[in-house]
Design an enzyme around this catalytic site. Structure first.
Site, PDB file in Angstrom:
ATOM      1  N   GLU A 216      14.202  29.212   4.267  1.00  0.00           N
ATOM      2  CA  GLU A 216      14.136  27.887   3.654  1.00  0.00           C
ATOM      3  C   GLU A 216      13.407  27.899   2.316  1.00  0.00           C
ATOM      4  O   GLU A 216      13.816  27.232   1.362  1.00  0.00           O
ATOM      5  CB  GLU A 216      13.492  26.895   4.616  1.00  0.00           C
ATOM      6  CG  GLU A 216      14.257  26.688   5.923  1.00  0.00           C
ATOM      7  CD  GLU A 216      15.690  26.225   5.711  1.00  0.00           C
ATOM      8  OE1 GLU A 216      15.992  25.662   4.647  1.00  0.00           O
ATOM      9  OE2 GLU A 216      16.510  26.431   6.618  1.00  0.00           O
TER      10      GLU A 216
ATOM     11  N   GLU B 180      23.336  30.486   0.752  1.00  0.00           N
ATOM     12  CA  GLU B 180      22.916  30.750   2.131  1.00  0.00           C
ATOM     13  C   GLU B 180      22.614  32.228   2.356  1.00  0.00           C
ATOM     14  O   GLU B 180      21.639  32.586   3.031  1.00  0.00           O
ATOM     15  CB  GLU B 180      23.996  30.281   3.114  1.00  0.00           C
ATOM     16  CG  GLU B 180      23.873  28.832   3.513  1.00  0.00           C
ATOM     17  CD  GLU B 180      22.566  28.538   4.221  1.00  0.00           C
ATOM     18  OE1 GLU B 180      22.196  29.260   5.156  1.00  0.00           O
ATOM     19  OE2 GLU B 180      21.899  27.572   3.821  1.00  0.00           O
TER      20      GLU B 180
ATOM     21  N   ASN C 142       8.096  42.253  14.311  1.00  0.00           N
ATOM     22  CA  ASN C 142       9.309  42.528  15.092  1.00  0.00           C
ATOM     23  C   ASN C 142      10.565  42.363  14.236  1.00  0.00           C
ATOM     24  O   ASN C 142      11.484  41.608  14.593  1.00  0.00           O
ATOM     25  CB  ASN C 142       9.387  41.599  16.309  1.00  0.00           C
ATOM     26  CG  ASN C 142       8.207  41.762  17.241  1.00  0.00           C
ATOM     27  OD1 ASN C 142       7.802  42.887  17.553  1.00  0.00           O
ATOM     28  ND2 ASN C 142       7.627  40.649  17.681  1.00  0.00           N
TER      29      ASN C 142
ATOM     30  N   TYR D 290      15.789  30.533  18.475  1.00  0.00           N
ATOM     31  CA  TYR D 290      17.088  30.052  18.953  1.00  0.00           C
ATOM     32  C   TYR D 290      17.276  30.374  20.432  1.00  0.00           C
ATOM     33  O   TYR D 290      16.990  31.480  20.884  1.00  0.00           O
ATOM     34  CB  TYR D 290      18.215  30.678  18.127  1.00  0.00           C
ATOM     35  CG  TYR D 290      19.589  30.185  18.510  1.00  0.00           C
ATOM     36  CD1 TYR D 290      19.934  28.843  18.359  1.00  0.00           C
ATOM     37  CD2 TYR D 290      20.530  31.063  19.027  1.00  0.00           C
ATOM     38  CE1 TYR D 290      21.187  28.380  18.715  1.00  0.00           C
ATOM     39  CE2 TYR D 290      21.793  30.611  19.382  1.00  0.00           C
ATOM     40  CZ  TYR D 290      22.117  29.265  19.226  1.00  0.00           C
ATOM     41  OH  TYR D 290      23.359  28.810  19.587  1.00  0.00           O
TER      42      TYR D 290
ATOM     43  N   HIS E  50      27.696  28.370   5.689  1.00  0.00           N
ATOM     44  CA  HIS E  50      26.992  29.138   6.714  1.00  0.00           C
ATOM     45  C   HIS E  50      27.895  30.167   7.386  1.00  0.00           C
ATOM     46  O   HIS E  50      27.411  30.977   8.174  1.00  0.00           O
ATOM     47  CB  HIS E  50      26.419  28.206   7.790  1.00  0.00           C
ATOM     48  CG  HIS E  50      25.313  27.331   7.315  1.00  0.00           C
ATOM     49  ND1 HIS E  50      25.536  26.086   6.769  1.00  0.00           N
ATOM     50  CD2 HIS E  50      23.970  27.521   7.296  1.00  0.00           C
ATOM     51  CE1 HIS E  50      24.377  25.545   6.432  1.00  0.00           C
ATOM     52  NE2 HIS E  50      23.420  26.387   6.739  1.00  0.00           N
TER      53      HIS E  50
END
EC number: 3.4.24.28
Length: 544
Positions: free
Chosen positions: A371, A394, A411, A421, A459
């Site tokens: 973002e 994007e 990670n 998610y 996207h």
């Protein structure tokens, strides 16, 4: 919930192909815009003893190629002039006629060792030869009313509570084959759903020529900074990990605030209190320990904003998203169960998620990096959030969000949003850079989405560029094309330079390829393995 935000383009640059120069630049490299029959990327030794006037002279010298329709100095206005990290002079010009800017028509000129070395961007040809009206038949107020009514009728299904956006202005809009005088109207709102819509309203008859949502998504007892002493607090993030965070203690109020004074003009984190009013209240705490479950989203937003600042500063020499140490502001607990995060043009906003599809969005370091990279893009290339330019927008956010994750060594992987998610599903993510097809996204230009949903697939088609970036970094064989990897660091340097110094608002995939090739040549030499690997990577995904 659909993983892709349902956000359609300005076609200044469609299919491109290699094209020879005119006699004055014999043997140089050019990328050609098939729609306008003009160049969109030119590189080589063009002219010496460079200055703004020299750029004008070169364009006039090549007038039959660029087809400006008049003297270059009358058609182009200098809007930026700076030295980059390599000591090159970079100038940005906007095309205009009759005091109206041409939407997305930006030209970037590079000067190396006193010599004009490249031009990138696409200009609209022969404007003076077209029957172009330069006086509006409708007023600014009428154009704004048309845009707001269209939002109410077709977007929100009710009259939104509009906020102040960018001022309305007259522009020349390249509507397919016929440029038109149009009003560019910005309609920005937070309820009933957040939006930052850009409308192109025909200045002759009020017709909506185009519209897109420029909201860049992932899928003291008030808002003012406080005076006080810089301190270090401790807290626990969304995933339960402990973090030390920079705070400010105000003896006047007797509280510790999520205000980091150690980076640029500051990093500020606000509590939205599950409302939709921004920015909310500057986060305050009584003991400088942030271990309550309600604190977790704020801890991560604050900490990760600092990591993103450090990445851009330490790796690319960039001071905050604007390059001038702008303050970074984030609001958490936006709305109730809100399944998204976004850059609204001035600050970061994070929803809490619904606990099933998403956890609080600030818990993903790649999401925060993604973002905030939209903010970097806003202040550099300004890529229009629609069609191929929007997919590049994007992809840049995915690329640098991932590189931030590797930089922080938390990670790291090549998945996007995997930490926040579907918390109940192991091994799932929003997108994959290494294997876009894993989540239904294209990994080759021949498989691109060509519809109008998601702003023309911003996207979705980003997967093509994501795959190219992954191959450039890691190497591999894709659709029979072998790519020699050059590592994450060099890949990031190349894409950053392309974004900041070569891309323009309406750049398409072919222009991105040319920009990355030129960026690699600038950094590592025109005959380097890095340049060859860039070409291999884009060949592998079918972008030429």
């Amino acid at each position: 919930m659909n993983k892709r935000a349902m956000l359609g383009a300005i076609g200044l640059a469609f299919g491109l192909m290699a094209w020879p120069f005119g006699a004055s630049a014999k043997g140089k490299s050019m990328v050609w815009n098939e729609q306008w029959k003009t160049p969109s990327f030119v590189s080589g030794s063009l002219l010496g003893r460079c200055s703004q006037e020299l750029v004008y002279r070169y364009l006039d010298q090549e007038k039959n190629t660029f087809q400006l329709g008049g003297q270059a100095r009358e058609r182009l206005s200098l809007i930026g002039n700076k030295l980059d990290e390599l000591g090159h002079t970079v100038m940005r010009f906007e095309q205009a006629i009759a005091a109206s800017l041409c939407m997305g028509a930006v030209l970037v000129a590079h000067v190396n060792d006193g010599e004009l070395s490249s031009l990138s961007g696409t200009l609209i040809p022969n404007l003076d030869k077209r029957t172009l009206k330069t006086e509006a038949a409708i007023s600014i107020q009428q154009a704004e009313m048309i845009a707001k009514q269209d939002v109410a009728d077709r977007v929100t299904k009710e009259r939104p509570a509009a906020e102040e956006g960018k001022p309305t202005r007259l522009v020349i809009y390249p509507d397919e084959e016929t440029p038109r005088l149009a009003y560019e109207v910005n309609v920005r709102f937070l309820t009933p759903v957040p939006g930052n819509w850009i409308y192109m309203i025909d200045a002759a008859d009020g017709k909506v020529l185009n519209k897109w949502n420029q909201m860049d998504e992932a899928k003291p007892g008030g808002a003012q900074p406080v005076a006080g002493t810089s301190t270090v607090g401790v807290g626990r993030g969304v995933l339960g990990d402990q973090k030390y965070i920079n705070t400010t203690y105000s003896s006047y109020y007797g509280y510790y605030y999520l205000q980091d004074n150690t980076r640029g003009s500051g990093i500020f984190t606000y509590d939205g209190r599950n409302r939709t009013v921004l920015p909310g209240s500057l986060w305050a705490d009584g003991d400088n320990q942030f271990f309550a479950s309600y604190d977790a989203a704020a801890v991560d937003a604050h900490y990760y904003a600092g990591v993103v600042y450090d990445y851009y500063k330490n790796v690319h020499g960039r001071l905050s998203y604007d390059g001038s140490n702008a303050a970074i502001r984030s609001t958490v607990h936006y709305g109730r169960g809100y399944n998204n995060a976004f850059w609204n043009g001035s600050q970061m906003v994070y929803g809490d998620g619904d606990g099933q599809t998403f956890l609080p969005f600030s818990g993903g370091i790649d999401v925060v990096g993604h973002e905030l990279t939209h903010a970097v893009t806003d202040y550099t290339a300004g890529l229009v959030y629609q069609n191929e330019s929007g997919a590049i927008n994007e992809a840049m956010s995915d690329i640098f969000g991932t590189l931030v994750e590797f930089y922080a060594n938390r990670n790291p992987d090549w998945e996007i949003g995997e930490d926040i998610y579907t918390p109940g599903v192991a091994g799932d993510a929003l997108r994959s850079m290494s294997d876009p097809a894993k989540y239904g996204d294209p990994d080759h230009y021949s498989k691109r989405y060509t519809g109008t949903q998601d702003n023309g697939g911003v996207h979705t088609n980003s997967g093509i560029i994501n795959k190219a970036a992954y191959l450039l970094s890691q190497g591999g064989v894709h659709y029979g094309v072998s790519v020699t990897g050059i590592g994450r660091d060099k890949m990031g340097k190349i894409f950053y330079r392309a974004l900041v110094y070569y891309l323009t608002p309406t750049s398409n995939f072919s222009q991105l390829r040319a920009a990355c090739v030129q960026a690699a040549a600038d950094l590592y030499g025109s005959t380097s393995q890095e340049v060859n690997s860039v070409k291999q990577a884009f060949n592998a995904v079918g972008v030429y």
